[in-house]
Write a protein that holds these residues in place. Sequence first.
Motif, PDB file in Angstrom:
ATOM      1  N   THR A 213       0.819  -1.208   0.000  1.00 52.77           N
ATOM      2  CA  THR A 213       0.000   0.000   0.000  1.00 52.77           C
ATOM      3  C   THR A 213       0.855   1.261   0.000  1.00 52.77           C
ATOM      4  O   THR A 213       0.369   2.336  -0.328  1.00 52.77           O
ATOM      5  CB  THR A 213      -0.980   0.054   1.198  1.00 52.77           C
ATOM      6  OG1 THR A 213      -0.240   0.048   2.409  1.00 52.77           O
ATOM      7  CG2 THR A 213      -1.952  -1.103   1.152  1.00 52.77           C
ATOM      8  N   LEU A 214       2.139   1.150   0.342  1.00 51.60           N
ATOM      9  CA  LEU A 214       3.056   2.289   0.337  1.00 51.60           C
ATOM     10  C   LEU A 214       3.853   2.390  -0.956  1.00 51.60           C
ATOM     11  O   LEU A 214       4.687   3.260  -1.101  1.00 51.60           O
ATOM     12  CB  LEU A 214       4.019   2.203   1.526  1.00 51.60           C
ATOM     13  CG  LEU A 214       3.373   2.159   2.906  1.00 51.60           C
ATOM     14  CD1 LEU A 214       4.437   2.030   3.977  1.00 51.60           C
ATOM     15  CD2 LEU A 214       2.498   3.367   3.153  1.00 51.60           C
ATOM     16  N   CYS A 215       3.579   1.505  -1.887  1.00 52.05           N
ATOM     17  CA  CYS A 215       4.278   1.489  -3.168  1.00 52.05           C
ATOM     18  C   CYS A 215       3.595   2.444  -4.149  1.00 52.05           C
ATOM     19  O   CYS A 215       2.359   2.510  -4.206  1.00 52.05           O
ATOM     20  CB  CYS A 215       4.270   0.072  -3.738  1.00 52.05           C
ATOM     21  SG  CYS A 215       5.037  -0.071  -5.358  1.00 52.05           S
ATOM     22  N   HIS A 216       4.390   3.164  -4.907  1.00 55.15           N
ATOM     23  CA  HIS A 216       3.826   4.092  -5.893  1.00 55.15           C
ATOM     24  C   HIS A 216       2.958   3.347  -6.913  1.00 55.15           C
ATOM     25  O   HIS A 216       1.910   3.842  -7.318  1.00 55.15           O
ATOM     26  CB  HIS A 216       4.935   4.868  -6.606  1.00 55.15           C
ATOM     27  CG  HIS A 216       4.407   5.792  -7.647  1.00 55.15           C
ATOM     28  ND1 HIS A 216       3.622   6.881  -7.335  1.00 55.15           N
ATOM     29  CD2 HIS A 216       4.505   5.771  -8.990  1.00 55.15           C
ATOM     30  CE1 HIS A 216       3.278   7.496  -8.455  1.00 55.15           C
ATOM     31  NE2 HIS A 216       3.805   6.848  -9.469  1.00 55.15           N
ATOM     32  N   ALA A 217       3.374   2.166  -7.305  1.00 51.80           N
ATOM     33  CA  ALA A 217       2.607   1.390  -8.285  1.00 51.80           C
ATOM     34  C   ALA A 217       1.230   1.014  -7.733  1.00 51.80           C
ATOM     35  O   ALA A 217       0.239   1.000  -8.463  1.00 51.80           O
ATOM     36  CB  ALA A 217       3.374   0.134  -8.687  1.00 51.80           C
ATOM     37  N   PHE A 218       1.146   0.726  -6.461  1.00 54.97           N
ATOM     38  CA  PHE A 218      -0.127   0.380  -5.827  1.00 54.97           C
ATOM     39  C   PHE A 218      -1.039   1.605  -5.759  1.00 54.97           C
ATOM     40  O   PHE A 218      -2.247   1.508  -5.908  1.00 54.97           O
ATOM     41  CB  PHE A 218       0.130  -0.174  -4.421  1.00 54.97           C
ATOM     42  CG  PHE A 218      -1.077  -0.777  -3.763  1.00 54.97           C
ATOM     43  CD1 PHE A 218      -1.373  -2.121  -3.918  1.00 54.97           C
ATOM     44  CD2 PHE A 218      -1.911  -0.003  -2.962  1.00 54.97           C
ATOM     45  CE1 PHE A 218      -2.486  -2.684  -3.296  1.00 54.97           C
ATOM     46  CE2 PHE A 218      -3.021  -0.549  -2.343  1.00 54.97           C
ATOM     47  CZ  PHE A 218      -3.311  -1.896  -2.508  1.00 54.97           C
ATOM     48  N   GLN A 219      -0.444   2.784  -5.542  1.00 57.26           N
ATOM     49  CA  GLN A 219      -1.217   4.021  -5.415  1.00 57.26           C
ATOM     50  C   GLN A 219      -1.502   4.694  -6.759  1.00 57.26           C
ATOM     51  O   GLN A 219      -2.295   5.617  -6.824  1.00 57.26           O
ATOM     52  CB  GLN A 219      -0.476   5.005  -4.500  1.00 57.26           C
ATOM     53  CG  GLN A 219      -0.401   4.538  -3.069  1.00 57.26           C
ATOM     54  CD  GLN A 219       0.255   5.562  -2.162  1.00 57.26           C
ATOM     55  OE1 GLN A 219       0.281   6.744  -2.457  1.00 57.26           O
ATOM     56  NE2 GLN A 219       0.795   5.102  -1.053  1.00 57.26           N
TER      57      GLN A 219
ATOM     58  N   TYR B  57       7.785  13.276  -1.066  1.00 56.06           N
ATOM     59  CA  TYR B  57       6.626  14.144  -0.879  1.00 56.06           C
ATOM     60  C   TYR B  57       5.365  13.308  -1.078  1.00 56.06           C
ATOM     61  O   TYR B  57       5.392  12.223  -1.652  1.00 56.06           O
ATOM     62  CB  TYR B  57       6.651  15.306  -1.875  1.00 56.06           C
ATOM     63  CG  TYR B  57       6.661  14.870  -3.318  1.00 56.06           C
ATOM     64  CD1 TYR B  57       5.475  14.650  -4.007  1.00 56.06           C
ATOM     65  CD2 TYR B  57       7.858  14.654  -3.989  1.00 56.06           C
ATOM     66  CE1 TYR B  57       5.478  14.226  -5.322  1.00 56.06           C
ATOM     67  CE2 TYR B  57       7.876  14.226  -5.310  1.00 56.06           C
ATOM     68  CZ  TYR B  57       6.680  14.022  -5.970  1.00 56.06           C
ATOM     69  OH  TYR B  57       6.690  13.589  -7.269  1.00 56.06           O
ATOM     70  N   CYS B  58       4.268  13.850  -0.604  1.00 55.86           N
ATOM     71  CA  CYS B  58       2.969  13.199  -0.778  1.00 55.86           C
ATOM     72  C   CYS B  58       2.546  13.392  -2.236  1.00 55.86           C
ATOM     73  O   CYS B  58       2.510  14.521  -2.733  1.00 55.86           O
ATOM     74  CB  CYS B  58       1.950  13.833   0.165  1.00 55.86           C
ATOM     75  SG  CYS B  58       0.275  13.186  -0.044  1.00 55.86           S
ATOM     76  N   ILE B  59       2.220  12.324  -2.933  1.00 56.18           N
ATOM     77  CA  ILE B  59       1.847  12.427  -4.344  1.00 56.18           C
ATOM     78  C   ILE B  59       0.468  13.060  -4.521  1.00 56.18           C
ATOM     79  O   ILE B  59       0.114  13.472  -5.608  1.00 56.18           O
ATOM     80  CB  ILE B  59       1.911  11.065  -5.079  1.00 56.18           C
ATOM     81  CG1 ILE B  59       0.921  10.063  -4.488  1.00 56.18           C
ATOM     82  CG2 ILE B  59       3.325  10.531  -5.085  1.00 56.18           C
ATOM     83  CD1 ILE B  59       0.792   8.764  -5.275  1.00 56.18           C
ATOM     84  N   TYR B  60      -0.293  13.156  -3.441  1.00 53.60           N
ATOM     85  CA  TYR B  60      -1.638  13.714  -3.522  1.00 53.60           C
ATOM     86  C   TYR B  60      -1.658  15.223  -3.304  1.00 53.60           C
ATOM     87  O   TYR B  60      -2.342  15.948  -4.002  1.00 53.60           O
ATOM     88  CB  TYR B  60      -2.573  13.014  -2.531  1.00 53.60           C
ATOM     89  CG  TYR B  60      -2.617  11.528  -2.781  1.00 53.60           C
ATOM     90  CD1 TYR B  60      -3.352  11.003  -3.838  1.00 53.60           C
ATOM     91  CD2 TYR B  60      -1.886  10.647  -1.987  1.00 53.60           C
ATOM     92  CE1 TYR B  60      -3.375   9.645  -4.090  1.00 53.60           C
ATOM     93  CE2 TYR B  60      -1.905   9.278  -2.233  1.00 53.60           C
ATOM     94  CZ  TYR B  60      -2.650   8.784  -3.281  1.00 53.60           C
ATOM     95  OH  TYR B  60      -2.655   7.445  -3.534  1.00 53.60           O
ATOM     96  N   CYS B  61      -0.920  15.694  -2.305  1.00 59.40           N
ATOM     97  CA  CYS B  61      -0.948  17.134  -2.007  1.00 59.40           C
ATOM     98  C   CYS B  61       0.419  17.791  -2.123  1.00 59.40           C
ATOM     99  O   CYS B  61       0.556  18.977  -1.853  1.00 59.40           O
ATOM    100  CB  CYS B  61      -1.542  17.378  -0.621  1.00 59.40           C
ATOM    101  SG  CYS B  61      -0.475  16.894   0.754  1.00 59.40           S
TER     102      CYS B  61
END
Length: 130
Positions: free
Chosen positions: A15-21, A120-124
């Motif tokens: 769940t902490l993987c960029h591919a998963f997110q 960094y947070c990929i969302y914000c």
Amino acid sequence: MGTITTIAPCGINCTLCHAFQDVKKKCPGCRSTTGIIRKSCLNCAISNCDKKEDYCFECMEYPCKRLKYLDKQYRLKYKMSILENLDYIRQKGEEAFIISQNKKYTCPDCGKLRTVHYDYCIYCKQEKKK
């Protein structure tokens, strides 16, 4: 152990993987039996291991050369030790590990889980606090 499917055998929390997110090409996690798993995970030396334990720490060869190499790469690139993750899982269990990871990697600004692959947070776009 019940094996939470978002924890890889090597101790990486998918769940902490960029591919998963990734919302465009979401990877379902390396233990998934549905969906398309990213090539980088399929080619992982650990996932190609002929041992079939739920976790690498259950193997007689733990920690093997492959796992030590992967741990070194993750410590250098992402400041995460998968060997420490596995020890945590072995000592405290999967649920405690997930709770610990969620606490550590939740963005203080937007409340979403950060990926370990970026500073960094990929969302914000909030940078990690030092």
